[in-house]
Scaffold this motif. Sequence first.
Motif: not given
Lengths: 245, 245
Positions: A157-174
Amino acid sequence: MSSSSAAPAAKPPMREALVAAAFQLFLERGYEQTTVDDIVALAGVGRRSFFRYFPSKEDVVFPDHERCLADMTAFLAASAAEHEPVRRVCDAARLVLGMYAENPTFSVQRYRLTKQVPGLRAYELSVVWRYERALAEYLRGRFAGRPDGTLRADVIAAAVVAAHNNALRSWLRSDGLDDAGAAVDHALGYVQTVFGQTAGPAPAAPAPIGPVPAGDTEDVVVLVSRRDAPLWRVVQELETALGRA
Amino acid sequence: MSSSSAAPAAKPPMREALVAAAFQLFLERGYEQTTVDDIVALAGVGRRSFFRYFPSKEDVVFPDHERCLADMTAFLAASAAEHEPVRRVCDAARLVLGMYAENPTFSVQRYRLTKQVPGLRAYELSVVWRYERALAEYLRGRFAGRPDGTLRADVIAAAVVAAHNNALRSWLRSDGLDDAGAAVDHALGYVQTVFGQTAGPAPAAPAPIGPVPAGDTEDVVVLVSRRDAPLWRVVQELETALGRA
């Protein structure tokens, strides 16, 4: 995205008006400098209307998380035994992405606001924690009775959330310009590769001798052999593995 | 445990007295019902002394996290290139366990208190987030320039924290009676198994033919071969790998 089985409830216009007024003020004068009174004055409603929709000023910053949490819980509750559990929690995480991607401009504005206000950062951490617990509870149920079931559930669960948030933050920074779906698919694909079909590592002790599957690459053979195995036995296994016996 | 290279600084008795007084009152009358004035009155010091040590009432509940975060940061900064990165972040996480295990009675009391007070739960989440970021920053440095370096860093850091906390919570629920070190070693061992030596899945495209290392098991040989490789070449490689050429 955000595809729960129930039809989405129509949002009351007053709720939308309060969110719009709040963000206009947060951007103009800052989050801390904006009061609930300021928000209701701009939206043209009374204080009681605000608190009917939002328990606090923080909640108006994240107006869709409660709905998204409910969607995620319903999605996981509707799972069947044939759903591969790691894939299922990855799909559940995509509901959160869907909520952000629905309205890129709003999501990017909120991202910038949250980075500036420690109180909002703390609020966001508590929301992320609730998503993570929802995923972990589902996995705990699926792994019940298995060795290290709760440990594996919590880690995945922690790995899924971390992966999701890594991609989400990249997208928000774009500034919401990149392809959010592709980024999250790639990140969750990494988690699925790592935790595989059964969400556990390969057995620690390989068979003394014999071919093992090499993933998706059909034209590669992997042979695991004890160093002290007789060479003729290894060649025999090898011929079998190469399909030449 | 908590074995930073620096000798531990002697704690000022006043700081200890404030923590002891605070917990006595939190347990007697509840966290919300206890004010900073109550704490300083019981400890026999002035308000300014309290705020010299603790920015807020919440901080007195977690008096050692700042020290532990500093220890962790120093530990990671002292890493060398030969440290295997996943093992290194697991060892860094053990510093947190050491802080809890130093004083089981206090840790168990705080665990019960934190479960009851939402504000403390939020505070704890923000502390956990800071530990996770410290681990992730170190891993991002180690994985810099590698494909998906930041993604893998974030996922592994989250997995380490989740595994550590899974074991820590089990230990706290045992009222500190179980073996905390063994539980955390087991949980972190799972993460190390999953993320392996290079913290990633096996390479998608192995070398056309040749032996690959089989981890720590010196008496096992793993041979990767193209299915269409000539048998004599495979046997030649095999003899070399088995040390019989």
